[in-house]
Design a protein around this motif. Structure first.
Motif, PDB file in Angstrom:
ATOM      1  N   GLY A   1       9.409  52.232  -9.591  1.00  0.00           N
ATOM      2  CA  GLY A   1      10.441  52.815 -10.746  1.00  0.00           C
ATOM      3  C   GLY A   1      11.691  51.729 -10.711  1.00  0.00           C
ATOM      4  N   GLY A   2      12.306  52.033 -11.859  1.00  0.00           N
ATOM      5  CA  GLY A   2      13.513  51.052 -12.307  1.00  0.00           C
ATOM      6  C   GLY A   2      14.785  51.753 -12.544  1.00  0.00           C
ATOM      7  N   ARG A   3      15.853  51.200 -12.459  1.00  0.00           N
ATOM      8  CA  ARG A   3      17.135  51.615 -12.516  1.00  0.00           C
ATOM      9  C   ARG A   3      17.988  50.630 -13.246  1.00  0.00           C
ATOM     10  N   VAL A   4      18.805  51.307 -14.037  1.00  0.00           N
ATOM     11  CA  VAL A   4      19.965  50.420 -14.577  1.00  0.00           C
ATOM     12  C   VAL A   4      21.146  51.095 -14.487  1.00  0.00           C
ATOM     13  N   ASP A   5      22.121  50.184 -13.790  1.00  0.00           N
ATOM     14  CA  ASP A   5      23.658  50.632 -13.577  1.00  0.00           C
ATOM     15  C   ASP A   5      24.479  49.905 -14.726  1.00  0.00           C
ATOM     16  N   ALA A   6      25.206  50.654 -15.262  1.00  0.00           N
ATOM     17  CA  ALA A   6      26.370  50.118 -16.185  1.00  0.00           C
ATOM     18  C   ALA A   6      27.669  50.446 -15.619  1.00  0.00           C
ATOM     19  N   ILE A   7      28.293  49.274 -14.937  1.00  0.00           N
ATOM     20  CA  ILE A   7      29.530  49.680 -14.097  1.00  0.00           C
ATOM     21  C   ILE A   7      30.724  48.724 -14.661  1.00  0.00           C
ATOM     22  N   GLY A   8      31.980  49.467 -15.217  1.00  0.00           N
ATOM     23  CA  GLY A   8      33.006  48.906 -15.736  1.00  0.00           C
ATOM     24  C   GLY A   8      32.646  47.580 -16.722  1.00  0.00           C
ATOM     25  N   THR A   9      33.351  46.349 -16.189  1.00  0.00           N
ATOM     26  CA  THR A   9      33.150  45.147 -17.173  1.00  0.00           C
ATOM     27  C   THR A   9      31.929  44.194 -16.592  1.00  0.00           C
ATOM     28  N   PHE A  10      31.148  44.821 -15.892  1.00  0.00           N
ATOM     29  CA  PHE A  10      30.047  44.024 -15.138  1.00  0.00           C
ATOM     30  C   PHE A  10      29.202  43.966 -15.965  1.00  0.00           C
ATOM     31  N   GLY A  11      28.814  45.165 -16.950  1.00  0.00           N
ATOM     32  CA  GLY A  11      27.581  45.058 -17.873  1.00  0.00           C
ATOM     33  C   GLY A  11      26.628  45.777 -17.149  1.00  0.00           C
ATOM     34  N   ALA A  12      25.340  45.567 -17.568  1.00  0.00           N
ATOM     35  CA  ALA A  12      24.107  46.518 -17.487  1.00  0.00           C
ATOM     36  C   ALA A  12      23.658  45.742 -15.964  1.00  0.00           C
ATOM     37  N   LEU A  13      23.468  46.312 -14.881  1.00  0.00           N
ATOM     38  CA  LEU A  13      22.647  45.794 -13.834  1.00  0.00           C
ATOM     39  C   LEU A  13      21.313  46.608 -13.551  1.00  0.00           C
ATOM     40  N   PRO A  14      20.199  45.726 -13.736  1.00  0.00           N
ATOM     41  CA  PRO A  14      19.076  46.470 -13.695  1.00  0.00           C
ATOM     42  C   PRO A  14      18.603  46.004 -12.128  1.00  0.00           C
ATOM     43  N   SER A  15      17.647  47.075 -11.843  1.00  0.00           N
ATOM     44  CA  SER A  15      16.955  46.772 -10.534  1.00  0.00           C
ATOM     45  C   SER A  15      15.703  47.836 -10.432  1.00  0.00           C
ATOM     46  N   PHE A  16      14.926  47.514  -9.504  1.00  0.00           N
ATOM     47  CA  PHE A  16      13.335  47.944  -9.429  1.00  0.00           C
ATOM     48  C   PHE A  16      12.942  48.229  -7.981  1.00  0.00           C
ATOM     49  N   SER A  17      12.091  49.101  -7.653  1.00  0.00           N
ATOM     50  CA  SER A  17      11.342  49.430  -6.349  1.00  0.00           C
ATOM     51  C   SER A  17      10.070  49.805  -6.601  1.00  0.00           C
ATOM     52  N   LEU A  18       9.216  49.094  -5.726  1.00  0.00           N
ATOM     53  CA  LEU A  18       7.828  49.413  -5.748  1.00  0.00           C
ATOM     54  C   LEU A  18       7.435  49.592  -4.387  1.00  0.00           C
ATOM     55  N   ALA A  19       6.640  50.829  -4.101  1.00  0.00           N
ATOM     56  CA  ALA A  19       6.407  50.939  -2.516  1.00  0.00           C
ATOM     57  C   ALA A  19       4.933  51.443  -2.653  1.00  0.00           C
ATOM     58  N   LEU A  20       4.027  50.986  -1.705  1.00  0.00           N
ATOM     59  CA  LEU A  20       2.630  51.400  -1.437  1.00  0.00           C
ATOM     60  C   LEU A  20       2.467  51.785   0.060  1.00  0.00           C
ATOM     61  N   GLU A  21       1.607  52.820   0.265  1.00  0.00           N
ATOM     62  CA  GLU A  21       1.398  53.154   1.616  1.00  0.00           C
ATOM     63  C   GLU A  21      -0.200  53.987   1.436  1.00  0.00           C
ATOM     64  N   ARG A  22      -0.905  53.441   2.553  1.00  0.00           N
ATOM     65  CA  ARG A  22      -2.218  53.663   2.526  1.00  0.00           C
ATOM     66  C   ARG A  22      -2.606  54.133   4.288  1.00  0.00           C
ATOM     67  N   VAL A  23      -3.144  55.205   4.380  1.00  0.00           N
ATOM     68  CA  VAL A  23      -3.723  55.685   5.742  1.00  0.00           C
ATOM     69  C   VAL A  23      -5.218  55.190   5.761  1.00  0.00           C
ATOM     70  N   VAL A  24      -5.335  54.014   6.477  1.00  0.00           N
ATOM     71  CA  VAL A  24      -6.638  53.109   6.462  1.00  0.00           C
ATOM     72  C   VAL A  24      -7.600  53.610   7.597  1.00  0.00           C
ATOM     73  N   LEU A  25      -6.940  54.477   8.609  1.00  0.00           N
ATOM     74  CA  LEU A  25      -7.733  55.080   9.433  1.00  0.00           C
ATOM     75  C   LEU A  25      -7.214  56.319   9.948  1.00  0.00           C
ATOM     76  N   ALA A  26      -7.855  57.420  10.063  1.00  0.00           N
ATOM     77  CA  ALA A  26      -7.481  58.726  10.576  1.00  0.00           C
ATOM     78  C   ALA A  26      -8.621  59.248  11.372  1.00  0.00           C
ATOM     79  N   HIS A  27      -8.165  59.704  12.660  1.00  0.00           N
ATOM     80  CA  HIS A  27      -9.267  60.564  13.645  1.00  0.00           C
ATOM     81  C   HIS A  27      -8.485  62.022  14.052  1.00  0.00           C
TER      82      HIS A  27
END
Length: 710
Positions: free
Chosen positions: A450-476
């Motif tokens: 996902g992505g996020r854009v913050d617009a704060i005061g006089t600082f303008g647009a501040l974009p950021s993102f996040s990517l997370a992956l998880e996998r159960v490779v072994l289960a008993h």
């Protein structure tokens, strides 16, 4: 006669059981939840009256049930086929008298995995396995958690003590404020929330956790690393999520250095909602002897900390209904504001702070609206120089709306904050943000981007993102074993607060404009192993991490101005690990971190102040003949404290802290009494969390807690 009654007794023992224990928890954090509502579904599609659960676990009738809670997606489960000796959805034989149905509810803003069967919403577990299984399924982003009941058994009686006992966390305290540092981040870089409501002050960026009454809390979770999608600006180091838990309890505590504490909590069900309240009052003298190694004579002197007393009063109120939840928190405190050990000019100063937090959320048709307001005031008094008295007041408000349509989540909000301080300082700013994320979950793994854009005061647009992956490779399944791997990359931003704009002394306010700091990259590779063994359940988690922050806002203690400043770049790399064994008689765990944190500004390259290269700890809990014995060990390696090259002369020495406690739990009818005796800093280490601000040596405390059993 005994022989003639045997068939009847056997018939009673084999009679069907018409109820089972239901436990409701958050699907992401596995934190127990209160305030859920349960209704029985009729065969013809009707629905019975809703029952509000005043605790996270309660007995419910076996059958088709629907469970809902404000802010979460409703779930349906069918236990109609489960009798006294039925089969669980996995096919194993269970006894309903000794079984708990664990139901995980998903927040509205998160995707709920597709159901795989009529009973997929619930997991039937033998009672003794409930906690172990919940820990095994804990979301990977939650590094560690602790519930308040376990903390009290370890002799912990305050929220500060609760967080200090958490692995991967360290407390930093100076001039009466207690903040939390995780993953080498400064206190202002860690977001602290209470049921999702930010506690960080809009004026200082800090959240003084010592304000919160422990009686209002149920558990604490630590999420390491940047969280732009969930917490937004200010969470570049991580998030400490506190969860409230309505209960009926009363507690009293006395200890060393004049500590006295009383607190209580109460709840009831009425008018279609769960109502709860808690309050606490704490006072302490906090005068103690210390070695002043920076005295005017040049030789260490044994002195006594004076005017270091404190007193705090807090109250928390809340209501949880089917569609509306309201929370309110207020605190006021006063304490002496003694300066560093070698600066005695401010030893008579006083500080008074007041905080008011109000939060509400409304849920309907899969959409959640959340609003909150925070008010903070701070007043310093200098009895010898009244002209240097100072006052700061701040207010912040925000509203956001969130929902999820299929695999895509959307969230948007607006807010504003303002600060007024002595010397004609006045600041205000508006802000807005928008978040979107795509999420897929299954029993074998998850993807969240996902992505996020913050617009704060006089600082303008501040974009950021996040990517997370998880996998159960072994289960008993038979051995209850699993191997999970994951990876995450993210960005983050932090906008300066008033604290970042000035700091020379509490009595002198100077505006110094700073730029927002940007985490260009926060990366993590992690693995988690869970397994049931003959000794007990074993879990092992490990991570390698890296973070790069441009324009990092850093406070350089030891400089004449004592002012925060933007540096060119801060780089942190390291590793974290924790191992945990849960035998029947208690728990054993150990953790450690290795960090290399360096600041680069032009040709200057120096270590980040107060970040230990090596740190760790261990915990032992054992139940012996009804007595709980616990030991907590924390080790912090050398910590640089000034703007200079790595040099032992500019480092605080290695410190080892050891706390031990004994507790005994007695059940009297419907009341449980816990008595604990704790010895804090048993080795009498004279250490400093911040250079020049000594901490007390060995201390003790005796506490008694009465809790009404549901």
């Amino acid at each position: 006669m005994a022989i003639s009654m045997l068939p009847a007794l056997l018939g009673l023992a084999l009679a069907p059981v018409d109820s089972v224990t239901l436990c409701v928890e958050d699907a992401l954090t596995r934190a127990p939840m209160v305030g859920a509502q349960v209704a029985v579904l009729a065969e013809r599609g009707g629905i019975g009256p809703w029952r509000i659960l005043a605790a996270s676990c309660a007995r419910v009738p076996i059958g088709a049930l629907q469970i809902r809670r404000v802010g979460y997606r409703a779930r349906t489960m069918d236990l109609a086929a489960t009798t006294a000796h039925g089969e669980s959805p996995t096919g194993s034989t269970v006894d309903a008298r000794e079984t708990v149905a664990v139901v995980a509810l998903w927040p509205i803003s998160q995707r709920q995995p597709a159901a795989s069967g009529p009973d997929s919403a619930a997991q039937l577990l033998p009672t003794q396995r409930v906690q172990a299984t919940a820990d095994a399924q804990r979301a990977s982003r939650v590094a560690v958690s602790m519930d308040v009941a376990a903390a009290r058994a370890q002799g912990i009686g305050t929220t500060s003590g609760l967080l200090a006992a958490l692995p991967f966390a360290s407390l930093r305290s100076a001039r009466g404020e207690t903040g939390v540092s995780v993953r080498g981040a400064r206190r202002e870089q860690v977001a602290i929330t209470l049921d999702g409501m930010p506690l960080n002050d809009p004026a200082t960026g800090l959240a003084d956790v010592s304000d919160l009454p422990l009686s209002s809390l149920g558990s604490a979770n630590i999420v390491l690393g940047a969280d732009p999608l969930g917490a937004g600006p200010g969470a570049s180091g991580g998030v400490v999520a506190l969860n409230s838990a309505p209960q009926r309890s009363a507690s009293a505590r006395v200890g060393a250095f004049g500590e006295e504490l009383v607190e209580g909590a109460w709840h009831t069900v009425g008018a279609g909602a769960l109502w709860h309240a808690s309050a606490s009052h704490r006072r302490a003298e906090n005068d103690f002897t210390f070695d002043n190694d920076a005295s005017a004579s040049g030789a260490p002197l044994r002195e006594r900390r004076v005017n270091n007393d404190e007193q705090r009063s807090t109250v928390a109120l809340g209501s949880t209904g089917a569609q509306v939840q309201l929370s309110a928190f207020a605190s006021t405190g006063e304490r002496g504001m003694v300066g560093p050990a070698n600066v005695r000019a401010y030893d008579a100063d006083r500080s008074r702070s007041t905080r008011v937090l109000v939060r509400g959320q409304f849920t309907r048709d899969g959409v959640q609206a959340v609003s909150g307001v925070r008010i903070f005031s701070l007043h310093y008094r200098d009895p010898s120089r009244p002209s240097l008295d100072a006052t700061a007041r701040a207010i912040a408000g925000d509203t956001d709306v969130r929902g999820r349509w299929h695999d895509v989540g959307l969230r948007a909000g607006v807010g504003a904050d303002g600060v007024r301080a002595s010397g004609g300082i006045a600041q205000s700013r508006g802000r807005a943000f928008a978040v979107t994320n795509y999420e897929r979950r299954s029993s074998r793994g998850s993807l969240d981007v996902g992505g996020r854009v913050d617009a704060i005061g006089t600082f303008g647009a501040l974009p950021s993102f996040s990517l997370a992956l998880e996998r159960v490779v072994l289960a008993h399944e038979a051995r209850e074993a699993s191997l999970t791997v994951g990876a995450r990359i993210a960005q983050a931003v932090r906008v300066p607060t008033l604290y970042d704009l000035y700091f020379s002394s509490p009595q002198r306010l100077f505006v110094r404009m700073l730029r927002p700091e940007r985490v260009l990259l926060d990366a993590e590779l992690q693995t988690r192993v869970e397994s049931a063994t003959s000794l007990g359940r074993v879990s092992l988690q490990g991570s390698v991490v890296a973070r790069q922050t441009r324009d990092a806002i850093v406070w350089f203690p030891g400089n004449f101005g004592w002012s925060p400043a933007n540096v060119g770049m801060e780089r942190l790399s390291g590793a974290e690990a924790r191992v945990r064994l849960q035998p029947r008689w208690g728990e054993v765990s150990s953790w450690f971190t290795v960090y290399d944190a360096m600041l680069t500004s032009g040709a200057l390259r120096i270590p980040t102040p107060y970040v230990s290269r090596v740190a760790g700890g261990g915990q032992l809990q054992a139940r012996l003949r009804g007595v709980n014995v616990s030991t907590l060990l924390r080790v912090m390696g050398p910590r640089p404290y000034t703007a200079g090259p790595r040099n032992p002369a500019f480092e605080l020495p290695t410190v080892t802290l050891c706390d031990v406690a004994l507790s005994h739990r007695v059940t009297l009818s419907a009341t449980e009494m816990l008595v604990s005796l704790s010895l804090e800093n048993a080795t009498d280490a004279r250490w400093q969390s911040v250079r020049g601000f000594p901490s007390p040596g060995r201390g003790w405390a005796i506490s008694t807690t009465l809790r009404h059993l549901p």
